[in-house]
Design an enzyme around this catalytic site. Structure first.
Site, short mmCIF file in Angstrom:
data_model
loop_
_atom_site.label_atom_id
_atom_site.label_comp_id
_atom_site.label_asym_id
_atom_site.label_seq_id
_atom_site.Cartn_x
_atom_site.Cartn_y
_atom_site.Cartn_z
N ARG A 87 0.83 -1.21 0.00
CA ARG A 87 0.00 0.00 0.00
C ARG A 87 0.87 1.26 0.00
O ARG A 87 0.55 2.24 -0.67
CB ARG A 87 -0.95 0.04 1.20
CG ARG A 87 -2.10 -0.87 1.09
CD ARG A 87 -3.06 -0.46 -0.05
NE ARG A 87 -3.95 -1.55 -0.30
CZ ARG A 87 -3.98 -2.26 -1.43
NH1 ARG A 87 -3.20 -1.95 -2.43
NH2 ARG A 87 -4.81 -3.26 -1.56
N GLU A 90 2.07 1.59 -3.43
CA GLU A 90 0.97 2.08 -4.26
C GLU A 90 0.72 3.57 -4.01
O GLU A 90 0.49 4.34 -4.96
CB GLU A 90 -0.29 1.28 -3.95
CG GLU A 90 -1.49 1.67 -4.77
CD GLU A 90 -2.73 0.88 -4.39
OE1 GLU A 90 -3.50 0.56 -5.31
OE2 GLU A 90 -2.93 0.58 -3.19
N SER A 113 15.36 14.37 3.65
CA SER A 113 16.36 13.45 4.18
C SER A 113 15.69 12.21 4.76
O SER A 113 14.66 12.29 5.42
CB SER A 113 17.18 14.14 5.27
OG SER A 113 18.07 13.22 5.86
#
Length: 146
Positions: A87, A90, A113
Site C-alpha cells: 500500500r 501504491e 532526508s
C-alpha cells in the site's frame, strides 16, 4: 521478503515476553518505529541500546554485537508483496509526483532526508473505522549548484 534469522529470534522473544514496541520504547528511550527498524535490521543500535534491548528480550549477550553492525537497508529490488507494505508502494505510485510537486513548490529543488528523519505511527479512533496516521518528518536538503 525474507526475514533475517536474528529478526525472527528477536520477534519470537518479544512475543514470548509479551512486550509491545511501545513497551520497548519505554525501556530504551527511543521511538518504537526506530526500535522496530533495529529489530528488522534496517538500523543499528549503539552498544548500550543493543544491551538494553537484548536484556529486555531475555536473550544472550551475543546478540549485542550483531545489533550494532551497520545493516544493509531496503526491501530489495522487487515490488513488495505484503499487502500493508505494498500500500505504501501504491501510495507513492499514485501520489509520488503530486507530493514531489507540492514539496518543490514549498521548499524549492531538493529532497527530504531519510537520515535526518523521524517516523511516527498513531492510531486515530473513528466511528467509521479506526485510522492509521503516519507522520514522516525529514530535513529538507536543497540540491547544490556548482
Amino acid at each position: 521478503m525474507s526475514i533475517p534469522e536474528i529478526t525472527q529470534k528477536l520477534l519470537a522473544s518479544k512475543k514470548e515476553k509479551g512486550l509491545s514496541f511501545a513497551d520497548l520504547e519505554k525501556i530504551l528511550g527511543r521511538d518504537e518505529v526506530w526500535i522496530a527498524a533495529v529489530i528488522y535490521r534496517q538500523a543499528s543500535a549503539s552498544p548500550q541500546e543493543a544491551k538494553l534491548l537484548v536484556e529486555a528480550l531475555g536473550l544472550d549477550a551475543n546478540y549485542i554485537e550483531e545489533l550494532t553492525q551497520y545493516p544493509i537497508k531496503g526491501l530489495g529490488p522487487v515490488v513488495p508483496t505484503d499487502p500493508l507494505i505494498y500500500r505504501f508502494y501504491e501510495i507513492m505510485q499514485v501520489y509520488g509526483m503530486p507530493l514531489k510537486a507540492v514539496i518543490h513548490e514549498k521548499f524549492g529543488d531538493g529532497i527530504m532526508s531519510a537520515i535526518d528523519f523521524t517516523l511516527d505511527v498513531e492510531k486515530e479512533e473513528d466511528p467509521k473505522g479506526d485510522r492509521i496516521k503516519v507522520i514522516m518528518s525529514g530535513k529538507f536538503l536543497p540540491y547544490k549548484k556548482w
